[in-house]
Each structure stands twice: as C-alpha cells, then as structure tokens.
Design an enzyme around this catalytic site. Structure first.
Site, mmCIF file in Angstrom:
data_model
loop_
_atom_site.group_PDB
_atom_site.id
_atom_site.type_symbol
_atom_site.label_atom_id
_atom_site.label_comp_id
_atom_site.label_asym_id
_atom_site.label_seq_id
_atom_site.Cartn_x
_atom_site.Cartn_y
_atom_site.Cartn_z
ATOM 1 N N GLY A 4 0.777 -1.177 -0.062
ATOM 2 C CA GLY A 4 -0.037 0.042 -0.001
ATOM 3 C C GLY A 4 0.895 1.289 -0.202
ATOM 4 C CG ASN A 48 -3.302 -1.363 -2.354
ATOM 5 O OD1 ASN A 48 -3.392 -0.375 -1.448
ATOM 6 N ND2 ASN A 48 -4.053 -2.316 -2.477
ATOM 7 C CB CYS A 56 -8.345 4.394 3.570
ATOM 8 S SG CYS A 56 -7.004 3.185 2.745
ATOM 9 C CE LYS A 61 -7.153 -6.190 -1.146
ATOM 10 N NZ LYS A 61 -5.656 -6.313 -0.763
ATOM 11 C CB ILE A 104 -12.879 -9.977 0.414
ATOM 12 C CG1 ILE A 104 -12.401 -11.233 0.905
ATOM 13 C CG2 ILE A 104 -14.331 -10.474 -0.240
ATOM 14 C CD1 ILE A 104 -13.160 -11.932 2.181
ATOM 15 C CG ASN A 105 -8.649 -5.046 2.082
ATOM 16 O OD1 ASN A 105 -8.072 -5.580 2.652
ATOM 17 N ND2 ASN A 105 -8.674 -3.925 1.694
ATOM 18 N N GLY A 112 -6.309 -15.272 5.568
ATOM 19 C CA GLY A 112 -5.940 -16.609 5.469
ATOM 20 C C GLY A 112 -7.056 -17.596 5.040
ATOM 21 N N GLY A 116 -8.422 -14.212 -1.117
ATOM 22 C CA GLY A 116 -9.281 -14.417 0.223
ATOM 23 C C GLY A 116 -8.741 -16.119 0.707
#
Length: 302
Positions: A46, A99, A130, A165, A191-192, A217, A243
């Site tokens: 990021g 990113n 964010c 994202k 997904i985030n 994870g 994901g």
C-alpha cells in the site's frame, strides 16, 4: 499446456495469478525465491501520498486457520516509491501494479496521478477500505457513495487500468461493486480483510495494539468465494478474487465462481513459492481435465 492468459482492463496477464498487496513487499523481496517474470502480475505494498509510520506494535496475531494484522499502511510515500523503488521494478517482465490508499478522495487522486506518470506501471489497485478522515473515520468502501467518490476523483486523473479493492465488511457488496463500475472502474478485486480481534486472556488485552485488525488466510475463503460469485454476476467488468487461496484447487474455485484472475496473499508468508506452485498446479489440473483454455472454466459454476 493450457492457455492461461487473461485480460483485466488494459492488462494482458500471461496467467491469472497475481499477488495481494501487503503480502509481497515490493516484489523484490521474493526475487530469491521465485522468478517474478513468471507471474501474471504482482501488487506492491500500500502506497500513500505522504509517508506513514503505521500502527504501534504488536500488529500481527495468529488465529486458527488465519492471521490478524493492523499494520496501518506503513510506507515511505509515493515520491519515495517513484524515485527509489520504481527503477528496480520497471524492467521486470510482468504487470507491476501499485496499491493506492488515502484519507480523502483528493489524496487518492494525487497519489494515483504521480503513479500515472510511470511508464512501466500499467495499473493501480485502489484500497477503499481506508478511513475517511473527513467523515469520522468511516471507511470509504462501506457505502456506495463513499466508494464512488474515490473512484470518481481518481478516474479524472488516472488513465490506465484501475482496479478497485472492495471491503467485505458491508451488507451488500454487489451494490458497491456496481457503484464503482459506474464511475469508471476497469475491474474490482475482492475481498479485503474481514474485521476481527483476538484477546490474550492472561493479560486481559487485545493481541493487537489498536484492538481490532484485518482477518485473512484460509478461514476467510468461504466468505470470499461467496462474495466473488455474487459480484461476478452483478457487474460487467472483470473480477479479481482473493481470500484464503493456498493452492491451485483454491484458485480454480475462484475462477469457477466468476473471477478472471486471482491474488495470493497470506500464503506468501507460509511458503514464498506459493504463486509458482499455483500456476503449475493450475496448468496440471487443466491438462488432466482436457481444458485447453482457462476461459472455459471462468464463471462455469452451474
């Protein structure tokens, strides 16, 4: 060997395997383990308009089948990236993506504009999870209006492939995907991380410095897979799925759910060669099932 090349926006990927931001550094850290040129692409950590220190330690904690993190986007800022990191990445034969994060639409747009000037960075991924500092800290990505405002500002100043994202911490992710598509996103990635926490019962404190963090994870894979399936049916732009992908079988599930490409994240911490294992394993599976082109399985879920 099956045809693995796919297209995401203006990106021609030699295979559908990308890396997830925040798990792959600037890519250079993995050069001793894998041939970066074999990847469809990789997404560097990021990057924000100004340097960020990130959150205090501890900021990572293991959980059953996953991990929590609250690193807080620690980075040296976009100018440092342009001056010091970009020269080391520009000749890699892969799609190098950045990113981009920010605390206001204007921050996002200015950061994106500076990256737009770099010839060998063909796309960015917008992290809209964010917190919006002007709106009491609520993440941009949890409302259609907030998500759209960032994409609208960035699209005016960024002219290459724009991947957005998406946050899973919402009630209707498909609506948010449609909102960013309407503002000019070329693709969505999801997904985030899911919001979670872990408590040390002896210290009676959270295991993370700020209390909560992002869960990633294998434990998040069923949620991610469901959301990718929902979004792929709702939008007309390519979906990038991530994901909990640990192996080729996981990656193939996401493709069947409708993802055009996938990102590998937490697995990179466990085995830095995971990306190459997934590429090779995907090839083997396609060959063994008589599939000549990966597009034959994208979105094939009955």
């Amino acid at each position: 060997m099956a045809q693995l090349n796919v297209k995401v926006g203006g990106l021609d990927l030699k295979n559908p395997v990308l890396t997830a931001s925040g798990t792959f550094g600037y890519g250079l850290e993995f050069a001793d383990f894998i041939d970066l040129n074999r990847l469809g692409g990789f997404i560097v950590k990021g990057t924000t308009l100004h340097p960020r220190e990130g959150n205090d330690y501890p900021r990572m904690a293991e959980t059953p089948s996953g991990m929590l993190n609250c690193v807080g986007l620690q980075n040296k800022g976009v100018d440092y990236f342009c001056e010091h990191i970009y020269p080391q990445l520009k000749d890699i034969d892969s799609n190098v993506l950045v990113n981009v994060s920010g605390s206001s639409p204007e921050d996002y747009a200015e950061c994106a504009a500076r990256i737009d000037a770099l010839d060998h960075i063909p796309g960015i991924e917008l992290n809209i999870s964010c917190p919006n500092v002007k709106d009491g800290g609520m993440a941009f990505g949890v409302t259609c209006e907030g998500a759209a405002s960032v994409v609208r500002a960035v699209r005016q100043r960024y002219h290459k492939t724009l991947i957005v994202k998406l946050s899973p911490n919402v009630t209707d992710i498909a609506s948010i995907a449609k909102a960013v598509e309407a503002e000019g996103a070329d693709s969505v990635s999801l997904i985030n991380t899911l919001m979670g926490m872990s408590i040390d019962i002896e210290r009676r404190k959270s295991r993370l410095s700020i209390g909560t963090g992002g869960l990633s994870g294998p434990c998040v894979k069923p949620v991610a897979l469901r959301m990718v399936w929902q979004v792929a049916r709702a939008v007309n732009i390519p979906v990038v799925g991530l994901g909990g992908i640990m192996n080729a079988a996981d990656a193939i599930e996401f493709l069947m759910a409708g993802a055009t490409a996938i990102e590998i994240g937490t697995a990179n911490f466990i085995d830095p060669t995971t990306t190459i294992r997934v590429i090779d394993g995907m090839n083997e599976w396609l060959d063994s099932h008589g599939v000549k082109d990966v597009h034959e399985i994208i979105g094939c879920l009955k």
